[in-house]
Every structure is written in structure tokens, then in C-alpha cells.
Design a protein around this motif. Structure first.
Motif: not given
Length: 261
Positions: A186-208
Motif C-alpha cells: 500500500p505505501d509504495v502504491l500510494c507513493c507511485l500514485a502521488a507521482t501521477y497526481e503531481k504529473m496531473e495523470l489523475y486516472d493513473s493516480a486513482i488506479s494506484n
């Protein structure tokens, strides 16, 4: 617990695991001198001196005697450079006593003696991270991963350093490598999601974020992350739903309350 451990000790007086457990129990009972004494008594006859030194360090640290704790953590690391617990506790004590900068030379000595020691580079990266020197932290973690490609902790910490530098694409690569090595957490997936969120790739962020919740249904950080991604897309009702879910699992988090406000 102490009664049980002492009963076991009477049956097997030379069992290192029992003595280590006894030391931990005495430390938790705040009988620090007794803990240190019982651990020191088995040092000469043990092949696990690194663990004993580490346990003595924990007793001194719990006692508030950080300089003595530092001394024993260093002894543990000098015997076993791969002792991650001793590494982190040493960094904590050095931070508490304002000795982090001085410790850079200590780790550099290991590297001078063995430039291909991935753990020495990793430990140096931990110190730089504690000092918020993210660029040097990245360099140190990078050396560690070049020497040992499947060093998951170094990849993860390098991702954190990249995040603090605002290098979100590089952080994304580091977290992906961490997942590749150790599998989804969970922690690594959340960190990965945060990178997508910062890059405004919200679908990928939500998926992770959702993958993190699948692994741990109570992982409120991921729920908040989904809410944040939905909020910036003006999906207000959906965002509120996830903020409320996050709050239901962590009702003391002011961030979630502010989001709902």
C-alpha cells in the motif's frame, strides 16, 4: 512476560534469542541497567554480536542516553553493514544529538575502504535524506542501486528524494522499480500514485490508490488521495465521498477535515 522469559532462561541459559528477548522486556520495563547487564554478559560467547550491540543501543536510546546508543549502533554496523534497523536508529540518534553532518565522514570511511559496498552508499543516502540534502541523497541511493540492482529500500528512498526535488517522473520510475522487486504494498502504491497526481495523470493516480485500498481496506491515505484527484477535476460529490471514507478511518486527521470544509 519477564517471568516467562526467566523460566525459559533457566531451561536454556545459553540461548541467545531468549537473552535478547529478556533484554527487550527489561528495556520496556524501564530497567535499563539490568537490560544492558544481561546483554553484555553474553557478548563474549555469542556469534551474533551485531544483534547484541543493537539491543544494547536500544536500551541506551530508551534510557535517553543517545551518545551511548550511538556508540553501540556503530559497533553493530561495523560488524554487519546490512543491519538496517541499526542504521535507522543510528540516524535517529545522530539527528537528535545534532551530529548528522559529522556522521557523513563516518560512512565515507566505509566507502573509501570498499567503494562497492551498496549498504555503505545506502546508509550515506539515509543521512543525506535526514539532512534534507536531496541531491546528494539521490546520488548515494543511485550508487547503491547500481551496485545492487534489486535493492528495494534504496529504490524506494531514491523515489522519496526525487519527490522532494520535484522530479516526479524519476520518482515514478523508482517506485515502479520498488514494486517490481518486492511486489505491491500500500505505501509504495500510494507513493507511485502521488507521482501521477503531481504529473496531473489523475486516472493513473486513482488506479494506484485503488490498488492500495484493495490490499489494505483501511488505508485512509489512499482514500484521501483519490478524493484529492477527484477534487481537482471538479468532481465534488465523488471527492466528498472519499474524504468522508478517509475521515471514517482516521477521524483525527485535520487535513481530511479541511478538505471536507
Amino acid at each position: 512476560a519477564l517471568d516467562i522469559v526467566e523460566s525459559l532462561e533457566n531451561l536454556q541459559p545459553n540461548d541467545i534469542e531468549i537473552i535478547l528477548l529478556k533484554g527487550a522486556v527489561l528495556t520496556n520495563l524501564e530497567k535499563y541497567e539490568d537490560a544492558i547487564h544481561c546483554l553484555e554478559a553474553i557478548l563474549d560467547d555469542s556469534d551474533e554480536k551485531d544483534e547484541i550491540y543493537y539491543s544494547i543501543g536500544l536500551a541506551y536510546q530508551s534510557w535517553g542516553q543517545y551518545d551511548s546508543a550511538i556508540e553501540y549502533y556503530k559497533k553493530a554496523i561495523e560488524l554487519n553493514l546490512e543491519h538496517e534497523d541499526a542504521t535507522y536508529e543510528l540516524a535517529y540518534c545522530l539527528d537528535i544529538t545534532n551530529q548528522l553532518k559529522e556522521s557523513i565522514g563516518y560512512y565515507q570511511q566505509f566507502i573509501d575502504n570498499d567503494p562497492f559496498s551498496f549498504n555503505a552508499w545506502y546508509n550515506l543516502g539515509v543521512v543525506y535524506s535526514k539532512l534534507f540534502d536531496w541531491e546528494n541523497a539521490v546520488k548515494a541511493y543511485d550508487y547503491a542501486t547500481l551496485i545492487k540492482e534489486d535493492f528495494a529500500s534504496a529504490h524506494f528512498n531514491m523515489g522519496n528524494a526525487f519527490m522532494n526535488l520535484g522530479s516526479y517522473s524519476e520518482a515514478n520510475d523508482s517506485y515502479k522499480k520498488t514494486l517490481e522487486i518486492e511486489g505491491p504494498t500500500p505505501d509504495v502504491l500510494c507513493c507511485l500514485a502521488a507521482t501521477y497526481e503531481k504529473m496531473e495523470l489523475y486516472d493513473s493516480a486513482i488506479s494506484n490508490f485503488k490498488q492500495a485500498i484493495k490490499i489494505d481496506a483501511n488505508y485512509h491515505e489512499a482514500m484521501y488521495g483519490i478524493g484529492s484527484c477527484l477534487e481537482v477535476q471538479d468532481k465534488w460529490l465523488e471527492a466528498i465521498h472519499f474524504f468522508k471514507k478517509a475521515l471514517s478511518h482516521d477521524d483525527k486527521n485535520v487535513t481530511y477535515m479541511i478538505a471536507l470544509a
